[in-house]
Enzyme design. Structure first.
Site, PDB file in Angstrom:
ATOM      1  N   GLY A  14       0.848  -1.196   0.000  1.00 49.24           N
ATOM      2  CA  GLY A  14       0.000   0.000   0.000  1.00 49.24           C
ATOM      3  C   GLY A  14       0.882   1.244   0.000  1.00 49.24           C
ATOM      4  O   GLY A  14       2.027   1.216  -0.469  1.00 49.24           O
ATOM      5  N   PHE A  15       0.351   2.323   0.552  1.00 53.94           N
ATOM      6  CA  PHE A  15       1.096   3.591   0.505  1.00 53.94           C
ATOM      7  C   PHE A  15       2.436   3.499   1.232  1.00 53.94           C
ATOM      8  O   PHE A  15       3.451   3.979   0.736  1.00 53.94           O
ATOM      9  CB  PHE A  15       0.246   4.711   1.104  1.00 53.94           C
ATOM     10  CG  PHE A  15      -0.868   5.128   0.204  1.00 53.94           C
ATOM     11  CD1 PHE A  15      -0.619   5.911  -0.909  1.00 53.94           C
ATOM     12  CD2 PHE A  15      -2.166   4.731   0.446  1.00 53.94           C
ATOM     13  CE1 PHE A  15      -1.649   6.291  -1.762  1.00 53.94           C
ATOM     14  CE2 PHE A  15      -3.206   5.109  -0.393  1.00 53.94           C
ATOM     15  CZ  PHE A  15      -2.940   5.895  -1.496  1.00 53.94           C
ATOM     16  N   GLU A 176     -18.076  11.307   1.427  1.00 53.30           N
ATOM     17  CA  GLU A 176     -17.777  11.243  -0.012  1.00 53.30           C
ATOM     18  C   GLU A 176     -18.719  10.270  -0.723  1.00 53.30           C
ATOM     19  O   GLU A 176     -19.225  10.557  -1.810  1.00 53.30           O
ATOM     20  CB  GLU A 176     -16.311  10.846  -0.225  1.00 53.30           C
ATOM     21  CG  GLU A 176     -15.374  11.929   0.279  1.00 53.30           C
ATOM     22  CD  GLU A 176     -13.892  11.680   0.007  1.00 53.30           C
ATOM     23  OE1 GLU A 176     -13.136  12.657   0.025  1.00 53.30           O
ATOM     24  OE2 GLU A 176     -13.500  10.526  -0.219  1.00 53.30           O
TER      25      GLU A 176
END
Ligand SMILES: Cc1cc2nc3c(=O)[nH]c(=O)nc-3n(C[C@H](O)[C@H](O)[C@H](O)COP(=O)(O)OP(=O)(O)OC[C@H]3O[C@@H](n4cnc5c(N)ncnc54)[C@H](O)[C@@H]3O)c2cc1C
Length: 453
Positions: A14-15, A176
């Site tokens: 991942g990041f 969102e």
């Protein structure tokens, strides 16, 4: 370090893990990047896959492709099940092998987080969370299938339940996603149905906190709430969800009957703390020292959502920037140790700010003393998100898709490719039963579509 080439094992692409791997590109070491998926996922845009703006391929990149030019890096598709920190080995399950040990000289755990149902794991069956591409595709199918089912339903009294969407948790993901569902029904779906009015859909966002977007300033939270309400989202604050079941949710003693409930509340860290048997914070994140290593184990680092790092007396938030900066720092630290350079100063997070998008053309942005809401914040949000996508081709594809969707209202992928009518115990129309109640269809009423496969 002995003369043999050192091995750095990074768990999680991942990041955090990917940033660590890239920072080791010039390091004289063998770098193994292990992930249980074959891709790096840009989680901040998952909600756009769940609302069919983007396709899964537009926000995920194969790890092997990203690291193809980094000759010292080997990508392994496998799931880490444990760490033996005394013998310095990780235990990996891969496709057909279980418990395979892989030795390391340095270990970076960047295994992220998953949903937390706050002790109510029974909610998961009815309220899926949004954390991976399969989650996003399943939620998209669930949302689109609800409209399909309502269109096919003869009894209009059932439309309300079918077209009610409840999102539990009004943090950035909930806000969102709720706004994006509202935009979906008012744009792309609006003119495509004949028996139902998609704009009559009820979208409810629930949170026990007193405002949406808790990490933002009160003013920006209020702006976001106003915007949500303009989009037609009902915002229910100050009440937790008491119950989630096949009929919907119970909030503050009142039932909201809903076909679709989505969990956008808490997260829980990966079990890295259990693997290592070391001190964790109350949430279960591994407490790391000033150099992001595990106390007493300078060769083991934990970064990102699964680490607990205190800066100025406060734990760092679980956001992509923290994971990337820690991953990069750890990669550089290992590099310096391996080439015999002096250690880096302690890690310090540089907070570049927070953003959340609330439907088309509106975002909130907070960076230092700058607080913005509206179109300008949305443009900045778009530019920043494009910039952080892992590969150049994705930036171009996502940008073009956004422009196309903005101009035409057409979306990237509206196909329902997973189980059509979501829940396991609901045979769908084609199998000869009423889709939601299991009432048998009258004998003279044909199934509406397909051959039942
Ligand atoms: C829907 C959503 C929206 C978000 N929006 C934003 C946003 O707008 N801005 C922001 O800053 N942050 C956002 N975040 C948070 C951000 O994505 C995380 O903080 C960030 O991904 C953390 O990075 P990480 O490297 O710790 O973990 P991740 O990026 O989650 O990576 C963990 C990796 O480890 C792998 N893995 C896990 N366990 C194992 C195992 N046992 N074996 C092998 N591999 C394993 C996973 O497959 C995954 O690839 C969002 C998160 C979500 C879910």
């Amino acid at each position: 370090m002995s003369e043999r080439t050192a091995t750095v094992v990074i768990v999680g692409g991942g990041f955090g893990g990917l940033a660590a791997a890239k920072a080791l590109r010039k390091t004289p070491a063998r770098v193994f990047l292990i992930d249980r998926t074959n891709h790096h996922l840009f989680q901040p845009l998952l909600y756009q896959v769940a609302t069919s703006v983007l396709t899964p391929e537009q926000i995920g990149s194969p790890l092997r492709g990203i690291l193809r030019n980094q000759k010292n890096a080997t990508v392994i598709l496998g799931e880490v099940k444990g760490v033996d920190k005394e013998s310095r080995r990780v235990i990996v399950d891969s496709a057909d092998r279980e418990g395979v040990p892989l030795s390391y000289d340095y270990l970076v755990l960047a295994t992220g987080a998953s949903h937390s149902y706050f002790g109510h794991n029974e909610f998961e069956k009815y309220a899926p969370g949004l954390k991976s591409l399969p989650d996003a595709v399943a939620i998209k199918s669930k949302i689109l299938a609800a409209f399909e089912q309502a269109e096919a339903e003869d009894d209009p009294s059932r439309h309300k339940e079918l077209l009610t969407f409840v999102l539990v948790g009004a943090g950035p993901t909930g806000v969102e996603l709720a706004a994006a569902i509202a935009v979906l029904v008012r744009s792309s779906l609006k003119s495509e149905f004949r028996r139902i009015d998609p704009t009559s859909a009820r979208i409810v966002l629930v949170d026990m906190a007193n405002r949406v977007l808790g990490p933002f300033s009160e003013k920006l939270s209020a702006d976001a709430k106003t915007r949500l309400e303009e989009l037609g989202v009902e915002v229910l604050l100050g009440h937790g969800v008491d119950q989630i079941d096949e009929n919907g949710v119970i909030v503050a003693g009142e039932r909201i009957t809903a076909k679709t409930v989505i969990w956008t509340a808490g997260v829980t860290p990966s079990p890295a703390g259990k693997w290592l048997g070391v001190e964790t914070d109350r949430a279960g994140r591994v407490r790391v020292g000033k150099d992001v290593s595990v106390p007493g184990h300078p060769e083991v680092f934990v970064v990102g959502d699964t680490a607990s790092f205190e800066q100025d007396g406060k734990p760092l938030p679980g956001v992509a920037q923290v994971a990337m900066q820690q991953g990069r720092y750890v990669g550089k630290s290992i590099h310096r140790r391996l080439v015999g350079r002096s250690p880096l100063p302690p890690f310090r997070y540089w907070d570049k700010g927070n953003m959340a998008v609330v439907g088309k053309g509106f975002a909130v942005l907070e960076s230092g003393k700058v607080r913005l809401s509206g179109l300008l914040a949305w443009l900045v949000w778009g530019a920043v998100h494009l910039q952080f996508l892992a590969q150049r081709n994705l930036r171009m594809a996502v940008f073009l898709q956004w422009v196309w969707t903005g101009v035409t209202g057409q979306r990237g992928s509206r196909l329902i490719v997973s189980r059509p009518l979501a829940s396991e115990d609901e045979p769908h129309l084609a199998s000869g039963s009423n889709a939601t109640t299991n009432r048998p269809l009258p004998a003279n009423q044909p199934a509406l579509s397909g051959d039942g496969r």
